[in-house]
Scaffold this motif. Structure first.
Motif, PDB file in Angstrom:
ATOM      1  N   PHE A 154       1.041  -1.098   0.002  1.00 49.20           N
ATOM      2  CA  PHE A 154      -0.083   0.078  -0.013  1.00 49.20           C
ATOM      3  C   PHE A 154       0.984   1.201  -0.118  1.00 49.20           C
ATOM      4  O   PHE A 154       2.067   1.100   0.469  1.00 49.20           O
ATOM      5  CB  PHE A 154      -0.873   0.009   1.216  1.00 49.20           C
ATOM      6  N   VAL A 155       0.343   2.243  -0.504  1.00 56.72           N
ATOM      7  CA  VAL A 155       1.266   3.431  -0.474  1.00 56.72           C
ATOM      8  C   VAL A 155       0.479   4.720   0.219  1.00 56.72           C
ATOM      9  O   VAL A 155      -0.650   4.735   0.132  1.00 56.72           O
ATOM     10  CB  VAL A 155       1.480   3.971  -2.181  1.00 56.72           C
ATOM     11  N   VAL A 156       1.499   5.490   0.653  1.00 56.54           N
ATOM     12  CA  VAL A 156       0.900   6.615   1.450  1.00 56.54           C
ATOM     13  C   VAL A 156       0.558   7.677   0.520  1.00 56.54           C
ATOM     14  O   VAL A 156       1.473   8.368  -0.095  1.00 56.54           O
ATOM     15  CB  VAL A 156       1.912   7.328   2.702  1.00 56.54           C
ATOM     16  N   PHE A 157      -1.018   7.973   0.373  1.00 58.03           N
ATOM     17  CA  PHE A 157      -1.159   9.285  -0.324  1.00 58.03           C
ATOM     18  C   PHE A 157      -2.169   9.682   0.536  1.00 58.03           C
ATOM     19  O   PHE A 157      -3.527   9.417   0.271  1.00 58.03           O
ATOM     20  CB  PHE A 157      -1.426   8.776  -1.891  1.00 58.03           C
ATOM     21  N   GLN A 158      -1.755  10.429   1.709  1.00 58.37           N
ATOM     22  CA  GLN A 158      -2.998  10.541   2.610  1.00 58.37           C
ATOM     23  C   GLN A 158      -4.027  11.618   2.403  1.00 58.37           C
ATOM     24  O   GLN A 158      -4.907  11.447   2.705  1.00 58.37           O
ATOM     25  CB  GLN A 158      -2.269  11.353   3.901  1.00 58.37           C
ATOM     26  N   HIS A 159      -3.830  12.268   1.297  1.00 58.78           N
ATOM     27  CA  HIS A 159      -4.785  13.476   0.854  1.00 58.78           C
ATOM     28  C   HIS A 159      -6.061  12.535  -0.030  1.00 58.78           C
ATOM     29  O   HIS A 159      -7.097  13.147  -0.172  1.00 58.78           O
ATOM     30  CB  HIS A 159      -4.241  14.214  -0.040  1.00 58.78           C
ATOM     31  N   ARG A 160      -5.875  11.271   0.056  1.00 60.20           N
ATOM     32  CA  ARG A 160      -7.207  10.445  -0.646  1.00 60.20           C
ATOM     33  C   ARG A 160      -8.045  10.142   0.556  1.00 60.20           C
ATOM     34  O   ARG A 160      -9.126   9.658   0.138  1.00 60.20           O
ATOM     35  CB  ARG A 160      -6.656   9.181  -1.409  1.00 60.20           C
ATOM     36  N   PRO A 215      -9.502  15.106   8.996  1.00 62.53           N
ATOM     37  CA  PRO A 215      -8.477  15.763   8.063  1.00 62.53           C
ATOM     38  C   PRO A 215      -7.578  14.673   7.196  1.00 62.53           C
ATOM     39  O   PRO A 215      -7.715  13.614   7.806  1.00 62.53           O
ATOM     40  CB  PRO A 215      -7.739  16.368   9.349  1.00 62.53           C
ATOM     41  N   SER A 216      -7.023  15.137   6.347  1.00 62.59           N
ATOM     42  CA  SER A 216      -6.118  14.426   5.425  1.00 62.59           C
ATOM     43  C   SER A 216      -4.601  14.143   6.118  1.00 62.59           C
ATOM     44  O   SER A 216      -4.076  15.244   5.703  1.00 62.59           O
ATOM     45  CB  SER A 216      -6.016  14.844   3.961  1.00 62.59           C
ATOM     46  N   ASN A 217      -4.403  13.338   7.001  1.00 62.79           N
ATOM     47  CA  ASN A 217      -3.213  13.221   7.400  1.00 62.79           C
ATOM     48  C   ASN A 217      -2.668  11.661   7.531  1.00 62.79           C
ATOM     49  O   ASN A 217      -3.673  11.046   7.055  1.00 62.79           O
ATOM     50  CB  ASN A 217      -2.849  13.861   8.692  1.00 62.79           C
ATOM     51  N   HIS A 218      -1.459  11.474   8.055  1.00 60.28           N
ATOM     52  CA  HIS A 218      -1.335   9.854   8.220  1.00 60.28           C
ATOM     53  C   HIS A 218      -2.100   9.089   8.896  1.00 60.28           C
ATOM     54  O   HIS A 218      -2.497   7.834   8.643  1.00 60.28           O
ATOM     55  CB  HIS A 218       0.395   9.978   8.659  1.00 60.28           C
ATOM     56  N   ALA A 219      -2.554   9.708  10.253  1.00 63.67           N
ATOM     57  CA  ALA A 219      -3.675   9.002  10.972  1.00 63.67           C
ATOM     58  C   ALA A 219      -4.963   8.731   9.855  1.00 63.67           C
ATOM     59  O   ALA A 219      -5.271   7.524  10.373  1.00 63.67           O
ATOM     60  CB  ALA A 219      -3.879  10.100  11.907  1.00 63.67           C
ATOM     61  N   ALA A 220      -5.109   9.685   9.208  1.00 64.65           N
ATOM     62  CA  ALA A 220      -6.504   9.296   8.566  1.00 64.65           C
ATOM     63  C   ALA A 220      -6.281   7.905   7.549  1.00 64.65           C
ATOM     64  O   ALA A 220      -7.020   7.072   7.606  1.00 64.65           O
ATOM     65  CB  ALA A 220      -6.856  10.206   7.627  1.00 64.65           C
ATOM     66  N   GLN A 221      -5.196   7.825   6.909  1.00 62.77           N
ATOM     67  CA  GLN A 221      -4.981   6.853   5.716  1.00 62.77           C
ATOM     68  C   GLN A 221      -4.734   5.418   6.562  1.00 62.77           C
ATOM     69  O   GLN A 221      -5.228   4.409   6.507  1.00 62.77           O
ATOM     70  CB  GLN A 221      -3.649   7.072   5.128  1.00 62.77           C
ATOM     71  N   ILE A 222      -3.724   5.624   7.857  1.00 70.06           N
ATOM     72  CA  ILE A 222      -3.548   4.442   8.706  1.00 70.06           C
ATOM     73  C   ILE A 222      -4.584   4.046   9.314  1.00 70.06           C
ATOM     74  O   ILE A 222      -4.924   2.594   9.370  1.00 70.06           O
ATOM     75  CB  ILE A 222      -2.399   4.847   9.503  1.00 70.06           C
ATOM     76  N   HIS A 223      -5.427   4.686   9.781  1.00 74.26           N
ATOM     77  CA  HIS A 223      -6.756   4.256  10.541  1.00 74.26           C
ATOM     78  C   HIS A 223      -7.725   3.280   9.466  1.00 74.26           C
ATOM     79  O   HIS A 223      -8.206   2.478   9.739  1.00 74.26           O
ATOM     80  CB  HIS A 223      -7.702   5.526  10.926  1.00 74.26           C
ATOM     81  N   ASP A 224      -7.631   3.904   8.230  1.00 81.77           N
ATOM     82  CA  ASP A 224      -8.413   3.166   7.128  1.00 81.77           C
ATOM     83  C   ASP A 224      -7.593   1.860   6.747  1.00 81.77           C
ATOM     84  O   ASP A 224      -8.424   0.704   6.837  1.00 81.77           O
ATOM     85  CB  ASP A 224      -8.428   4.078   5.617  1.00 81.77           C
ATOM     86  N   LEU A 225      -6.383   2.029   6.775  1.00 83.51           N
ATOM     87  CA  LEU A 225      -5.577   0.661   6.204  1.00 83.51           C
ATOM     88  C   LEU A 225      -5.827  -0.499   7.478  1.00 83.51           C
ATOM     89  O   LEU A 225      -6.068  -1.665   7.244  1.00 83.51           O
ATOM     90  CB  LEU A 225      -4.228   1.034   6.035  1.00 83.51           C
ATOM     91  N   VAL A 226      -5.574   0.029   8.732  1.00 89.50           N
ATOM     92  CA  VAL A 226      -5.539  -0.805   9.789  1.00 89.50           C
ATOM     93  C   VAL A 226      -7.145  -1.716   9.964  1.00 89.50           C
ATOM     94  O   VAL A 226      -7.103  -2.921   9.919  1.00 89.50           O
ATOM     95  CB  VAL A 226      -5.209  -0.256  11.227  1.00 89.50           C
ATOM     96  N   GLY A 227      -8.065  -0.590   9.714  1.00 90.93           N
ATOM     97  CA  GLY A 227      -9.352  -1.330   9.879  1.00 90.93           C
ATOM     98  C   GLY A 227      -9.571  -2.293   8.563  1.00 90.93           C
ATOM     99  O   GLY A 227     -10.252  -3.374   8.708  1.00 90.93           O
ATOM    100  N   ASP A 228      -9.288  -2.071   7.536  1.00 96.46           N
ATOM    101  CA  ASP A 228      -9.347  -2.829   6.151  1.00 96.46           C
ATOM    102  C   ASP A 228      -8.704  -4.178   6.525  1.00 96.46           C
ATOM    103  O   ASP A 228      -9.177  -5.215   6.194  1.00 96.46           O
ATOM    104  CB  ASP A 228      -8.904  -2.092   4.864  1.00 96.46           C
ATOM    105  N   LEU A 229      -7.367  -4.137   6.939  1.00 96.37           N
ATOM    106  CA  LEU A 229      -6.454  -5.276   6.987  1.00 96.37           C
ATOM    107  C   LEU A 229      -7.212  -6.282   8.273  1.00 96.37           C
ATOM    108  O   LEU A 229      -7.142  -7.394   8.134  1.00 96.37           O
ATOM    109  CB  LEU A 229      -5.196  -5.054   7.483  1.00 96.37           C
ATOM    110  N   HIS A 259      -7.854  -2.940   0.845  1.00 95.76           N
ATOM    111  CA  HIS A 259      -7.811  -1.484   0.972  1.00 95.76           C
ATOM    112  C   HIS A 259      -7.392  -0.793  -0.251  1.00 95.76           C
ATOM    113  O   HIS A 259      -6.698  -1.157  -1.169  1.00 95.76           O
ATOM    114  CB  HIS A 259      -6.436  -1.283   1.925  1.00 95.76           C
ATOM    115  N   PRO A 260      -8.102   0.320  -0.624  1.00 95.15           N
ATOM    116  CA  PRO A 260      -7.992   0.960  -2.029  1.00 95.15           C
ATOM    117  C   PRO A 260      -6.783   1.598  -2.299  1.00 95.15           C
ATOM    118  O   PRO A 260      -6.434   1.534  -3.757  1.00 95.15           O
ATOM    119  CB  PRO A 260      -9.113   2.145  -1.910  1.00 95.15           C
TER     120      PRO A 260
END
Ligand SMILES: NC(=O)c1ccc[n+]([C@@H]2O[C@H](COP(=O)([O-])OP(=O)(O)OC[C@H]3O[C@@H](n4cnc5c(N)ncnc54)[C@H](O)[C@@H]3O)[C@@H](O)[C@H]2O)c1
Length: 388
Positions: free
Chosen positions: A121-127, A310-324, A330-331
């Motif tokens: 997975f790649v960090v693009f937190q603004h998605r 907000p768009s930050n690392h916490a937002a993407q990591i929260h989504d990723l952990v939930g999906d895993l 994870h998209p």
């Protein structure tokens, strides 16, 4: 997963951005950050002390800590070998942007991903902020009308001293200029929102900074859906801003921020007159928020508002952990970021070859597939980028 159902994670590369990963993991009760590694054992040890994890001497030691996901927070040129090694050790990877410094490396990682059980997975937190999620959903549904014109700007400022470190300002150290290192955040979001791009006509200029590549790039882009966009990335802009504006048949959608947005940074300006909108064939109409009384109609953008993320690392990591943990896809996969790397490659090919680049030109035969300077000499690059 660990015995209590949590996700065991590690971090490789213990510098600046590793701190954002560390904070996001620490704030998530479903995660145990167990191990970290850095080529500098002092850097690894001090970060390990900070986050309460074990400092490991090698990637193999890190994987032996029974980690399932590892954040790769090393400099861009090291992403490919590090990620492939981790995949071969059986773990999944959250890879910092830019995923690689060329398409050839990206395809090497994709082959390793195919051959091993883990995923990348790649960090693009603004998605992953709530504004981009709403925009993506409403644009895909056609609820905001059809995109026609877009503007994508990364107007940042970096003084000469920013390029003092030996690895900055050159192809060998950074792999590419600010289009790859800075503008890529906005470019990725633009492409995520507008879909398949088809052609790029670009100019990369070295106006003021002592670098081997550009300090300003401008590009005209066309999209399969019929929209056209201009993309500007600059490191010479004192009032800094990151901005995407999309004009559709239904109105203007805009986000303006610097390094991360909240809902308040997004705006939607619907066509003022419903008759004009209808004559364009796409009346955005009015909608009522769920449960709102009759007469409380709002435009579609307002009506879709929910929790402000907000768009930050916490937002993407929260989504990723939930999906895993839920076993969901994870998209923001490696494959989902290839169009962005293709765009960056096309921008350099267009600017350095002085032609319009079609998406179909990006084959392994194109020299830019293997390095973003296209294998040109420093003199050839200079000649192209400094010609007025
Ligand atoms: N998503 C974002 O908003 C964002 C912001 C800043 C940086 N980044 C990205 O994060 C990555 C790291 O950037 P940074 O600013 O933290 O860099 P940094 O220089 O602060 O830290 C990098 C660390 O990696 C270590 N390292 C180097 N090679 C290594 C290797 N082969 N194995 C293990 N460790 C190694 C270095 O010793 C250093 O401690 C880059 O890809 C950068 O583009 C992303």
């Amino acid at each position: 997963m660990s015995g209590d159902g949590n996700l065991r994670v590690g971090i490789v590369g213990c510098g600046g951005i590793a701190r954002s990963h560390g904070r996001a993991y620490a704030a998530d009760p479903r995660v145990e950050l167990v191990a970290v590694h850095d080529v500098s054992s002092a850097a690894a040890q001090s970060f390990a002390d900070e986050v309460g994890a074990t400092a490991c001497d090698s990637l193999a030691d890190l994987a032996a800590q029974d980690v399932q996901l590892v954040s790769v927070c090393t400099p861009p040129g090291t992403h490919t070998d590090t990620t492939i090694a981790l995949l071969e050790l059986g773990v999944s990877v959250l890879l910092e942007k830019p995923p690689t410094v060329n398409l050839a490396d990206m395809d090497r990682i994709a082959r390793a991903e195919e051959a091993n059980p883990g995923a990348v997975f790649v960090v693009f937190q603004h998605r992953h902020g709530s504004g981009a999620k709403r925009a993506h959903r409403l644009l895909a549904d056609g609820a905001l009308g059809a995109p026609q014109v877009a503007v994508c700007e990364t107007l940042w400022y970096r003084p000469e001293s920013y390029f003092d470190p030996e690895w900055r300002g050159n192809w060998a150290g950074e792999g590419g200029g600010p289009t790859l290192g800075h503008g890529i955040h906005q470019i990725d979001l633009l492409l995520h929102l507008l879909g398949e791009w088809t052609t790029v006509d670009a100019r990369a200029s070295r106006v003021a900074r002592p670098v081997e590549f550009e300090d300003v790039a401008t590009a005209s882009v066309t999209f399969a859906g019929g929209a056209v966009a201009s993309v500007t990335t600059s490191l010479l802009s004192p009032r800094e801003v990151s901005r995407i504006r999309i004009d559709t048949t239904g109105g203007t959608l805009e986000v303006e921020h610097l390094y991360g947005y909240a809902d308040a940074d997004w705006s939607w300006f619907p066509l003022p007159d419903a008759g004009t909108a209808a004559s364009n064939g796409a009346d955005p109409g009015l909608a009522r928020a769920p449960g709102a009384p009759e007469g409380a109609e709002q435009d579609v953008w307002r009506a879709s508002a929910g929790e402000d993320v907000p768009s930050n690392h916490a937002a993407q990591i929260h989504d990723l952990v939930g999906d895993l943990l839920a076993g969901r896809p994870h998209p923001t996969t490696l494959a989902s970021t290839r169009p962005t790397m293709e765009f960056v490659t096309a921008l350099y090919a267009s600017a350095l070859q002085g032609r319009v680049v079609d998406r179909g030109d990006l084959t392994p035969d194109l020299p830019f597939y293997r390095s973003l300077d296209g294998g040109l000499s420093a003199e050839q690059v200079s000649d192209r980028m400094t010609r007025v």
